[in-house]
Design a protein around this motif. Structure first.
Motif, PDB file in Angstrom:
ATOM      1  N   LYS A 168      86.595  81.952   9.980  1.00  0.00           N
ATOM      2  CA  LYS A 168      87.013  83.297  10.353  1.00  0.00           C
ATOM      3  C   LYS A 168      87.841  83.603  11.601  1.00  0.00           C
ATOM      4  CE  LYS A 168      83.833  85.995   7.745  1.00  0.00           C
ATOM      5  NZ  LYS A 168      82.422  86.966   7.949  1.00  0.00           N
ATOM      6  N   SER A 169      88.659  84.296  11.897  1.00  0.00           N
ATOM      7  CA  SER A 169      89.227  84.319  13.207  1.00  0.00           C
ATOM      8  C   SER A 169      88.293  84.819  14.275  1.00  0.00           C
ATOM      9  CB  SER A 169      90.419  85.632  13.244  1.00  0.00           C
ATOM     10  OG  SER A 169      91.360  85.710  14.176  1.00  0.00           O
ATOM     11  N   GLY A 170      88.717  83.954  15.292  1.00  0.00           N
ATOM     12  CA  GLY A 170      87.839  84.147  16.679  1.00  0.00           C
ATOM     13  C   GLY A 170      86.544  83.137  16.792  1.00  0.00           C
ATOM     14  N   THR A 171      86.710  82.395  15.495  1.00  0.00           N
ATOM     15  CA  THR A 171      85.500  81.137  15.549  1.00  0.00           C
ATOM     16  C   THR A 171      86.152  79.958  16.394  1.00  0.00           C
ATOM     17  OG1 THR A 171      84.872  81.885  13.578  1.00  0.00           O
ATOM     18  CG2 THR A 171      84.374  79.568  14.210  1.00  0.00           C
ATOM     19  N   SER A 172      85.377  79.326  16.994  1.00  0.00           N
ATOM     20  CA  SER A 172      85.805  77.838  17.635  1.00  0.00           C
ATOM     21  C   SER A 172      85.456  76.674  16.677  1.00  0.00           C
ATOM     22  CB  SER A 172      85.083  78.024  19.136  1.00  0.00           C
ATOM     23  OG  SER A 172      85.529  78.747  19.974  1.00  0.00           O
ATOM     24  N   VAL A 173      86.324  75.939  16.870  1.00  0.00           N
ATOM     25  CA  VAL A 173      86.060  74.888  15.892  1.00  0.00           C
ATOM     26  C   VAL A 173      86.319  73.573  16.715  1.00  0.00           C
ATOM     27  CG1 VAL A 173      87.070  73.772  13.685  1.00  0.00           C
ATOM     28  CG2 VAL A 173      87.344  76.236  14.069  1.00  0.00           C
ATOM     29  N   LYS A 174      85.215  72.539  16.158  1.00  0.00           N
ATOM     30  CA  LYS A 174      85.294  71.303  16.864  1.00  0.00           C
ATOM     31  C   LYS A 174      85.761  70.027  16.071  1.00  0.00           C
ATOM     32  CE  LYS A 174      82.510  70.072  20.120  1.00  0.00           C
ATOM     33  NZ  LYS A 174      81.071  69.737  20.753  1.00  0.00           N
ATOM     34  N   ILE A 175      86.446  69.249  16.450  1.00  0.00           N
ATOM     35  CA  ILE A 175      86.911  68.125  15.393  1.00  0.00           C
ATOM     36  C   ILE A 175      86.741  67.079  16.194  1.00  0.00           C
ATOM     37  CG2 ILE A 175      88.962  67.265  14.403  1.00  0.00           C
ATOM     38  CD1 ILE A 175      90.502  69.907  14.415  1.00  0.00           C
ATOM     39  N   GLU A 176      86.353  66.042  15.369  1.00  0.00           N
ATOM     40  CA  GLU A 176      85.516  64.789  16.099  1.00  0.00           C
ATOM     41  C   GLU A 176      86.532  63.732  15.690  1.00  0.00           C
ATOM     42  OE1 GLU A 176      80.939  65.497  16.788  1.00  0.00           O
ATOM     43  OE2 GLU A 176      81.777  63.856  15.564  1.00  0.00           O
ATOM     44  N   CYS A 177      86.807  62.651  16.647  1.00  0.00           N
ATOM     45  CA  CYS A 177      87.585  61.570  16.320  1.00  0.00           C
ATOM     46  C   CYS A 177      86.752  60.331  16.889  1.00  0.00           C
ATOM     47  CB  CYS A 177      88.994  61.784  16.955  1.00  0.00           C
ATOM     48  SG  CYS A 177      90.021  60.382  16.846  1.00  0.00           S
ATOM     49  N   ARG A 178      86.480  59.396  15.970  1.00  0.00           N
ATOM     50  CA  ARG A 178      85.705  58.209  16.450  1.00  0.00           C
ATOM     51  C   ARG A 178      86.380  56.928  16.030  1.00  0.00           C
ATOM     52  NH1 ARG A 178      80.470  59.400  17.455  1.00  0.00           N
ATOM     53  NH2 ARG A 178      79.591  61.368  16.959  1.00  0.00           N
ATOM     54  N   THR A 229      84.225  55.795  22.421  1.00  0.00           N
ATOM     55  CA  THR A 229      84.181  55.712  21.082  1.00  0.00           C
ATOM     56  C   THR A 229      84.537  57.110  20.415  1.00  0.00           C
ATOM     57  OG1 THR A 229      81.961  55.607  20.483  1.00  0.00           O
ATOM     58  CG2 THR A 229      82.950  53.625  20.474  1.00  0.00           C
ATOM     59  N   LEU A 230      84.465  58.277  21.200  1.00  0.00           N
ATOM     60  CA  LEU A 230      84.431  59.670  20.624  1.00  0.00           C
ATOM     61  C   LEU A 230      85.305  60.347  21.508  1.00  0.00           C
ATOM     62  CD1 LEU A 230      83.321  61.942  18.859  1.00  0.00           C
ATOM     63  CD2 LEU A 230      81.477  62.031  20.376  1.00  0.00           C
ATOM     64  N   SER A 231      86.230  61.229  20.948  1.00  0.00           N
ATOM     65  CA  SER A 231      87.052  62.191  21.457  1.00  0.00           C
ATOM     66  C   SER A 231      86.889  63.274  20.634  1.00  0.00           C
ATOM     67  CB  SER A 231      88.623  61.846  21.615  1.00  0.00           C
ATOM     68  OG  SER A 231      89.166  63.062  22.285  1.00  0.00           O
ATOM     69  N   THR A 232      86.648  64.601  21.195  1.00  0.00           N
ATOM     70  CA  THR A 232      86.844  65.772  20.298  1.00  0.00           C
ATOM     71  C   THR A 232      87.693  66.880  20.861  1.00  0.00           C
ATOM     72  OG1 THR A 232      85.124  66.850  21.985  1.00  0.00           O
ATOM     73  CG2 THR A 232      84.305  65.672  20.246  1.00  0.00           C
ATOM     74  N   LEU A 233      88.174  67.611  19.836  1.00  0.00           N
ATOM     75  CA  LEU A 233      89.260  68.561  20.102  1.00  0.00           C
ATOM     76  C   LEU A 233      88.580  69.907  19.829  1.00  0.00           C
ATOM     77  CD1 LEU A 233      92.126  69.886  20.665  1.00  0.00           C
ATOM     78  CD2 LEU A 233      92.586  69.157  18.095  1.00  0.00           C
ATOM     79  N   THR A 234      88.446  70.859  20.375  1.00  0.00           N
ATOM     80  CA  THR A 234      87.887  72.158  20.205  1.00  0.00           C
ATOM     81  C   THR A 234      89.058  73.302  20.464  1.00  0.00           C
ATOM     82  OG1 THR A 234      85.645  71.627  21.073  1.00  0.00           O
ATOM     83  CG2 THR A 234      86.201  73.972  20.940  1.00  0.00           C
ATOM     84  N   VAL A 235      89.254  73.799  18.996  1.00  0.00           N
ATOM     85  CA  VAL A 235      90.071  74.907  19.099  1.00  0.00           C
ATOM     86  C   VAL A 235      89.455  76.137  19.468  1.00  0.00           C
ATOM     87  CG1 VAL A 235      91.849  76.420  17.702  1.00  0.00           C
ATOM     88  CG2 VAL A 235      91.557  73.911  17.369  1.00  0.00           C
ATOM     89  N   THR A 236      89.517  76.703  20.309  1.00  0.00           N
ATOM     90  CA  THR A 236      88.737  78.039  20.900  1.00  0.00           C
ATOM     91  C   THR A 236      89.328  79.237  20.403  1.00  0.00           C
ATOM     92  OG1 THR A 236      89.974  78.228  23.240  1.00  0.00           O
ATOM     93  CG2 THR A 236      87.941  76.731  22.947  1.00  0.00           C
ATOM     94  N   SER A 237      88.484  80.015  19.950  1.00  0.00           N
ATOM     95  CA  SER A 237      88.698  81.481  19.573  1.00  0.00           C
ATOM     96  C   SER A 237      89.821  81.498  18.634  1.00  0.00           C
ATOM     97  CB  SER A 237      88.991  82.421  20.644  1.00  0.00           C
ATOM     98  OG  SER A 237      89.167  83.743  20.262  1.00  0.00           O
ATOM     99  N   ALA A 238      89.895  80.677  17.615  1.00  0.00           N
ATOM    100  CA  ALA A 238      90.918  80.284  16.787  1.00  0.00           C
ATOM    101  C   ALA A 238      91.498  81.576  15.943  1.00  0.00           C
ATOM    102  CB  ALA A 238      90.782  79.218  15.609  1.00  0.00           C
ATOM    103  N   HIS A 239      92.899  81.525  15.858  1.00  0.00           N
ATOM    104  CA  HIS A 239      93.484  82.646  15.153  1.00  0.00           C
ATOM    105  C   HIS A 239      94.495  81.987  14.014  1.00  0.00           C
ATOM    106  CE1 HIS A 239      92.281  84.758  18.754  1.00  0.00           C
ATOM    107  NE2 HIS A 239      92.404  85.821  18.175  1.00  0.00           N
ATOM    108  N   PRO A 240      94.972  82.968  13.138  1.00  0.00           N
ATOM    109  CA  PRO A 240      95.634  82.458  11.928  1.00  0.00           C
ATOM    110  C   PRO A 240      96.781  81.621  12.353  1.00  0.00           C
ATOM    111  CG  PRO A 240      95.063  84.655  11.434  1.00  0.00           C
ATOM    112  CD  PRO A 240      94.329  84.142  12.870  1.00  0.00           C
ATOM    113  N   GLU A 241      97.449  81.727  13.479  1.00  0.00           N
ATOM    114  CA  GLU A 241      98.430  80.904  13.974  1.00  0.00           C
ATOM    115  C   GLU A 241      97.925  79.474  14.522  1.00  0.00           C
ATOM    116  OE1 GLU A 241      97.608  83.935  15.375  1.00  0.00           O
ATOM    117  OE2 GLU A 241      97.785  83.872  17.351  1.00  0.00           O
TER     118      GLU A 241
END
Lengths: 115, 115
Positions: free
Chosen positions: A14-24, A75-87
């Motif tokens: 949902k819009s407003g959620t923060s999402v974390k993506i991991e890269c290992r 061995t680990l990098s993370t990308l967090t999209v904070t307060s995500a919106h449809p765009e």
């Protein structure tokens, strides 16, 4: 050969959620990792360069506070999209490189959909 | 700044025939790497072939070969005996042999294989 693992592969939230993506990096030490964004039928656009133990270097036009990058280990990098919106819906893909490992190897990508 | 140009948004080839994808780049560096990546519908980035700029010999990987013309800054990919599995987006990429090693991608060529 070298393998880069990226998780999750698909996120719907949902819009407003923060999402974390991991890269290992699974079998080598990645001093540098790269985060890309890809719009449909377009090329990969570099968002930022992530260096272990230091702040990420963002490309022009990429909001640092929106896309938080952490590279706490070799061995680990993370990308967090904070307060995500449809765009922010897009395909995000990471790659990892090491000076002794010339070709960059890519994760399988994360398809992010914000409702 | 480095730029990579792929002038063919789409190409098609009959199965078993040969096709050449074009790529030109611009750089002031003399030491760099060039790559061709394949992105099938799964969106996984697959390294097809790479070329070191200091090597005069053109790289070859099975059915894939390049025509590297350093003076002309041209780096084309030839696919011989095209197979249905070759259908994908193909991206040409450049990377200098120093610094943070980020890749600069072209806009891509969508290759269709006609049975």
């Amino acid at each position: 050969g070298a393998v880069v693992s990226q998780h999750p592969s698909r996120v719907i939230c949902k819009s407003g959620t923060s999402v974390k993506i991991e890269c290992r990096s699974l079998d080598f030490q990645a001093t540098t990792m790269f985060w890309y964004r890809q719009f449909p039928k377009k090329s990969l656009m570099l968002m930022a360069t992530s260096n272990e133990g230091s702040k990420a270097t963002y490309e022009q036009g990429v909001e640092k506070d929106k896309f938080l990058i952490n590279h706490a280990s070799l061995t680990l990098s993370t990308l967090t999209v904070t307060s995500a919106h449809p765009e922010d819906s897009s395909f995000y893909i990471c790659s990892a490189g090491d000076r002794a490992f010339q070709p960059q190897h890519f994760g399988d990508g994360t398809r992010l959909s914000i409702l | 700044a480095q730029t990579v140009t792929q002038s063919q948004p789409e190409m098609s080839v009959q199965e078993a025939e040969t096709v050449t994808l074009s790529c030109t780049y611009d750089t002031s560096e003399s030491d760099y790497y060039l790559f061709w990546y394949k992105q099938p519908p799964s969106r996984q980035m697959i390294l097809v072939i790479r070329q070191e700029a200091y090597k005069q010999q053109n790289a070859t990987e099975n059915r894939f070969s390049v025509n590297f013309q350093k003076a002309a800054k041209s780096f084309s990919l030839k696919i011989s005996d095209s197979q249905l599995g070759d259908a994908a987006m193909y991206f040409c990429a450049y990377r200098p042999n120093f610094g943070n090693e980020k890749l600069t991608f072209g806009t891509g060529t969508r290759l269709t294989i006609i049975p």
